[in-house]
Design an enzyme around this catalytic site. Structure first.
Site, short mmCIF file in Angstrom:
data_model
loop_
_atom_site.label_atom_id
_atom_site.label_comp_id
_atom_site.label_asym_id
_atom_site.label_seq_id
_atom_site.Cartn_x
_atom_site.Cartn_y
_atom_site.Cartn_z
N THR A 132 0.63 -1.06 0.25
CA THR A 132 -0.13 -0.22 -0.38
C THR A 132 0.64 1.19 -0.16
O THR A 132 2.12 1.11 0.12
CB THR A 132 -1.46 -0.43 1.20
OG1 THR A 132 -1.74 1.40 1.78
CG2 THR A 132 -0.44 -0.17 2.42
N ASP A 133 0.16 2.45 -0.57
CA ASP A 133 1.13 3.66 -0.19
C ASP A 133 0.57 4.36 0.67
O ASP A 133 1.69 4.92 0.90
CB ASP A 133 0.17 4.88 -1.23
CG ASP A 133 -1.40 5.12 -0.87
OD1 ASP A 133 -1.54 4.00 0.07
OD2 ASP A 133 -1.59 5.77 -1.33
N GLU A 134 0.06 3.60 1.93
CA GLU A 134 0.34 4.10 3.46
C GLU A 134 1.66 3.79 4.10
O GLU A 134 1.83 4.50 5.50
CB GLU A 134 -0.88 3.40 4.06
CG GLU A 134 -2.25 3.44 3.47
CD GLU A 134 -3.89 3.16 4.58
OE1 GLU A 134 -3.38 3.59 5.76
OE2 GLU A 134 -4.90 3.34 4.24
N TYR A 158 -2.13 -0.53 10.80
CA TYR A 158 -2.09 -1.20 9.40
C TYR A 158 -0.87 -0.85 8.86
O TYR A 158 -0.80 -1.66 8.20
CB TYR A 158 -2.80 -0.59 9.08
CG TYR A 158 -3.69 -1.08 7.40
CD1 TYR A 158 -3.59 -2.40 7.16
CD2 TYR A 158 -3.09 -0.14 6.81
CE1 TYR A 158 -3.47 -2.68 5.60
CE2 TYR A 158 -3.39 0.06 5.27
CZ TYR A 158 -3.46 -1.95 4.80
OH TYR A 158 -3.48 -1.86 3.21
N LYS A 162 1.67 -3.17 7.15
CA LYS A 162 2.57 -3.17 6.37
C LYS A 162 4.08 -3.17 5.52
O LYS A 162 5.15 -3.38 4.88
CB LYS A 162 1.07 -2.69 5.05
CG LYS A 162 -0.30 -3.44 5.08
CD LYS A 162 -0.63 -4.11 4.69
CE LYS A 162 -0.27 -4.70 2.80
NZ LYS A 162 -0.23 -6.10 2.46
P1 NAD Z 1 -9.26 -7.25 1.74
O1 NAD Z 1 -9.63 -7.30 3.31
O2 NAD Z 1 -11.12 -7.17 1.11
O3 NAD Z 1 -9.31 -9.04 1.62
C1 NAD Z 1 -8.11 -9.38 2.78
C2 NAD Z 1 -8.38 -11.25 2.27
O4 NAD Z 1 -7.84 -11.26 3.16
C3 NAD Z 1 -9.26 -11.44 2.89
O5 NAD Z 1 -10.48 -12.49 1.93
C4 NAD Z 1 -9.57 -12.37 4.56
O6 NAD Z 1 -10.00 -13.13 4.37
C5 NAD Z 1 -7.52 -12.50 4.08
N1 NAD Z 1 -7.43 -12.74 4.90
C6 NAD Z 1 -6.41 -11.74 6.18
N2 NAD Z 1 -5.80 -12.52 6.96
C7 NAD Z 1 -5.51 -14.08 6.13
C8 NAD Z 1 -4.63 -15.14 6.58
N3 NAD Z 1 -4.10 -15.23 7.96
N4 NAD Z 1 -4.73 -15.97 6.14
C9 NAD Z 1 -5.34 -16.01 4.60
N5 NAD Z 1 -6.05 -15.25 4.18
C10 NAD Z 1 -6.09 -14.01 5.08
O7 NAD Z 1 -8.42 -7.03 1.86
P2 NAD Z 1 -8.00 -5.84 0.42
O8 NAD Z 1 -9.03 -4.48 -0.40
O9 NAD Z 1 -9.20 -7.16 -1.05
O10 NAD Z 1 -6.37 -5.63 -0.24
C11 NAD Z 1 -5.47 -6.67 -0.45
C12 NAD Z 1 -4.33 -6.60 -0.21
O11 NAD Z 1 -4.44 -5.52 -0.93
C13 NAD Z 1 -3.65 -6.20 1.26
O12 NAD Z 1 -2.23 -6.70 1.52
C14 NAD Z 1 -4.05 -4.46 1.71
O13 NAD Z 1 -3.08 -3.90 2.15
C15 NAD Z 1 -3.00 -4.40 0.03
N6 NAD Z 1 -4.02 -3.10 -0.13
C16 NAD Z 1 -5.17 -2.68 -0.64
C17 NAD Z 1 -5.88 -1.37 -0.83
C18 NAD Z 1 -6.98 -1.20 -1.01
O14 NAD Z 1 -7.45 0.68 -1.20
N7 NAD Z 1 -8.04 -2.03 -0.70
C19 NAD Z 1 -4.59 -0.49 -1.66
C20 NAD Z 1 -3.64 -0.46 -1.79
C21 NAD Z 1 -2.62 -1.81 -0.78
O1 DAU Z 2 -4.45 4.20 0.52
C1 DAU Z 2 -4.36 2.68 -0.07
C2 DAU Z 2 -5.31 2.04 1.25
O2 DAU Z 2 -5.83 2.59 1.39
C3 DAU Z 2 -5.18 0.25 1.90
O3 DAU Z 2 -3.89 0.54 1.56
C4 DAU Z 2 -6.06 0.26 2.57
O4 DAU Z 2 -5.86 -1.38 2.66
C5 DAU Z 2 -7.72 0.96 2.65
O5 DAU Z 2 -8.35 0.15 3.55
C6 DAU Z 2 -7.80 2.27 2.33
O6 DAU Z 2 -7.35 3.15 3.71
P1 DAU Z 2 -8.13 3.89 3.93
O7 DAU Z 2 -7.87 4.56 5.19
O8 DAU Z 2 -7.65 5.76 2.69
O9 DAU Z 2 -8.92 4.21 3.39
P2 DAU Z 2 -10.60 4.47 3.81
O10 DAU Z 2 -11.68 3.88 2.67
O11 DAU Z 2 -10.66 3.45 5.51
O12 DAU Z 2 -11.17 5.61 4.13
C7 DAU Z 2 -10.97 6.90 2.77
C8 DAU Z 2 -10.83 8.41 3.42
O13 DAU Z 2 -12.30 8.21 3.70
C9 DAU Z 2 -10.04 7.83 4.64
O14 DAU Z 2 -9.42 9.54 4.74
C10 DAU Z 2 -11.21 7.79 5.95
C11 DAU Z 2 -12.39 8.31 4.96
N1 DAU Z 2 -13.30 8.04 6.32
C12 DAU Z 2 -13.25 6.61 5.99
C13 DAU Z 2 -14.28 6.23 6.17
C14 DAU Z 2 -15.01 4.57 6.54
C15 DAU Z 2 -14.62 9.44 6.16
O15 DAU Z 2 -13.94 10.03 6.34
N2 DAU Z 2 -15.17 8.11 6.93
C16 DAU Z 2 -15.70 7.07 7.10
O16 DAU Z 2 -16.44 6.43 7.70
#
Ligand code: NAD
Ligand code: DAU
Length: 354
Positions: A132-134, A158, A162
């Site tokens: 992730t970019d975080e 989180y 990562k």
């Molecule tokens: P998600 O939470 O939707 O899915 C995570 C999946 O991993 C789920 O299916 C869960 O059951 C599985 N999991 C959790 N713990 C596990 C374990 N111990 N063993 C096996 N499986 C397990 O997450 P996502 O949003 O699909 O993100 C996927 C990946 O991409 C993550 O590594 C996250 O850090 C990264 N990522 C997410 C975003 C985003 O915006 N969602 C952006 C950049 C990177």
């Molecule tokens: O940047 C990549 C990341 O993006 C991934 O690594 C994470 O797995 C993914 O969950 C996401 O993280 P964020 O914290 O940016 O996503 P989220 O959707 O939780 O929140 C997006 C923005 O909106 C953040 O600034 C927090 C804000 N927010 C979120 C929720 C859930 C609100 O204002 N209200 C809300 O109820």
């Protein structure tokens, strides 16, 4: 064949679906099915022999070692993680266990497997870690976007977990010669996004007549990428990325949270108007800010574009419209994932705003 971990989650399931539609190569999908994992995402693959689902933990060395020995994948793509920042603030333990300890055990099993391959299979093998970019921390308003050489400055449990996993992956390349690739992507959105995250939560709450909770002043900036574009970037890095390298993935779509929610309201006003004729904007509610909330993320994806010729197919405007349409067309999916434990989370996190 390839081994995907976390392939029942949001991005992983989109990746598996796209992979099976585009390749003749099978996928073993290892997923623990936490609250975020959902086999319904993969229902269209039922009966498809190219998709083998295994329920299990990436931290289970014995299970992973058995799967590797049995299926002999030419690549492992690690999506499995705890992914929600707010949950990591309420309870960091699971994030340490899966994102750090789990990734470490997965790497150990892969290292043992890789050590036993012949030279040809070794040359072809890849371990791709999805991050992730975080990990880069928070940007000020006028700072340049994150490049791959930015310092790691994670601010939440989180992102710290990562960051730790990224460092382990890097170390396994430098120390043991494991052929790794790492991608650091910005915020994804699209189908199968669990409605605890901003975009699906607001679509769901809007339609349910509930508040749209905006943390703080809503001026935090995220850089949004349609999930299918993230998947195409991962496929491209897997295919042609240089070993040991990191690739940032992003869509050049910086938006303030409040603007994102205004856009969602405008699309919903058009596609599914409220019965009283008022705008969904009326439901916007400002709530207490997230502790340690990062102000701005922005990804510079020049390296991926220049070296590997990747480009996103969607703009934010096209992607967000497709996303809203998908949620409107898949209300049963939303209903199923928002029952039971989901309600407990909302009550715990949003209190009376849930
Ligand atoms: P998600 O939470 O939707 O899915 C995570 C999946 O991993 C789920 O299916 C869960 O059951 C599985 N999991 C959790 N713990 C596990 C374990 N111990 N063993 C096996 N499986 C397990 O997450 P996502 O949003 O699909 O993100 C996927 C990946 O991409 C993550 O590594 C996250 O850090 C990264 N990522 C997410 C975003 C985003 O915006 N969602 C952006 C950049 C990177
Ligand atoms: O940047 C990549 C990341 O993006 C991934 O690594 C994470 O797995 C993914 O969950 C996401 O993280 P964020 O914290 O940016 O996503 P989220 O959707 O939780 O929140 C997006 C923005 O909106 C953040 O600034 C927090 C804000 N927010 C979120 C929720 C859930 C609100 O204002 N209200 C809300 O109820």
């Amino acid at each position: 064949m390839i081994l995907v971990t976390g392939g029942a989650g949001f991005i992983g399931s989109n990746f598996v679906l796209d992979w099976c539609a585009q390749h003749n190569e099978s996928v073993i999908n290892l997923d623990a099915l936490t609250y975020a994992g959902n086999l319904e995402n993969l229902a269209t693959l039922d009966g498809n022999p190219a998709h083998v689902f295994v329920r299990g933990d990436i931290g289970d060395f014995g299970l992973v070692a058995r799967l590797l020995a049995e299926h002999k994948p030419r690549a492992v793509i690690n999506f499995a993680a705890e992914s929600h920042v707010d949950r990591s603030i309420h309870g960091p333990e699971d994030f340490i266990q899966t994102n750090i300890v789990g990734t470490f055990r997965l790497l150990e099993a892969v290292r043992a497997y890789f050590g036993g391959l012949n030279e040809t299979d070794k040359a072809a093998f890849r371990f791709l870690h999805v991050s992730t970019d975080e990990v880069y921390g928070s940007l000020a308003k006028d700072d340049p976007a994150f490049t791959e050489t930015n310092r790691y400055e994670p601010n939440s449990p989180y992102s710290a977990s990562k960051a730790a996993s990224d460092h382990l992956v890097r170390a396994y390349h430098h120390t043991y010669g494991l052929p790794v690739l790492t991608t650091n992507c910005s915020n994804n959105y699209g189908p199968y996004h669990f409605p605890e995250k901003l975009i699906p939560l607001c679509i769901h709450n809007a339609l349910a007549g509930k508040p749209l909770p905006i943390y703080g002043d809503g001026q935090q900036i995220r850089d949004w990428l349609y999930v299918k574009d993230h998947c195409s970037a991962i496929r491209r890095v897997l295919e042609a990325g240089r070993l040991g390298e990191v690739y940032n993935v992003g869509g050049w779509n910086e938006k303030a949270n409040l603007d994102v929610v205004h856009t969602l309201c405008a699309i919903l006003d058009e596609l599914s108007p409220r019965a009283d004729g008022k705008s969904y904007r009326e439901q916007i509610t400002f709530v207490t800010d997230r502790p340690g909330h990062d102000r701005r993320y922005a990804i510079d994806a020049t390296k991926l574009e220049r070296e590997l010729g990747w480009k996103p197919a969607e703009t934010f405007e096209t992607g967000i419209r497709k996303t809203v349409r998908w949620y409107l067309d898949n209300q049963d999916w939303v209903k199923n994932v928002t029952s039971g434990a989901y309600r407990d989370w909302l009550g715990k996190h949003y209190g009376e705003c849930a």
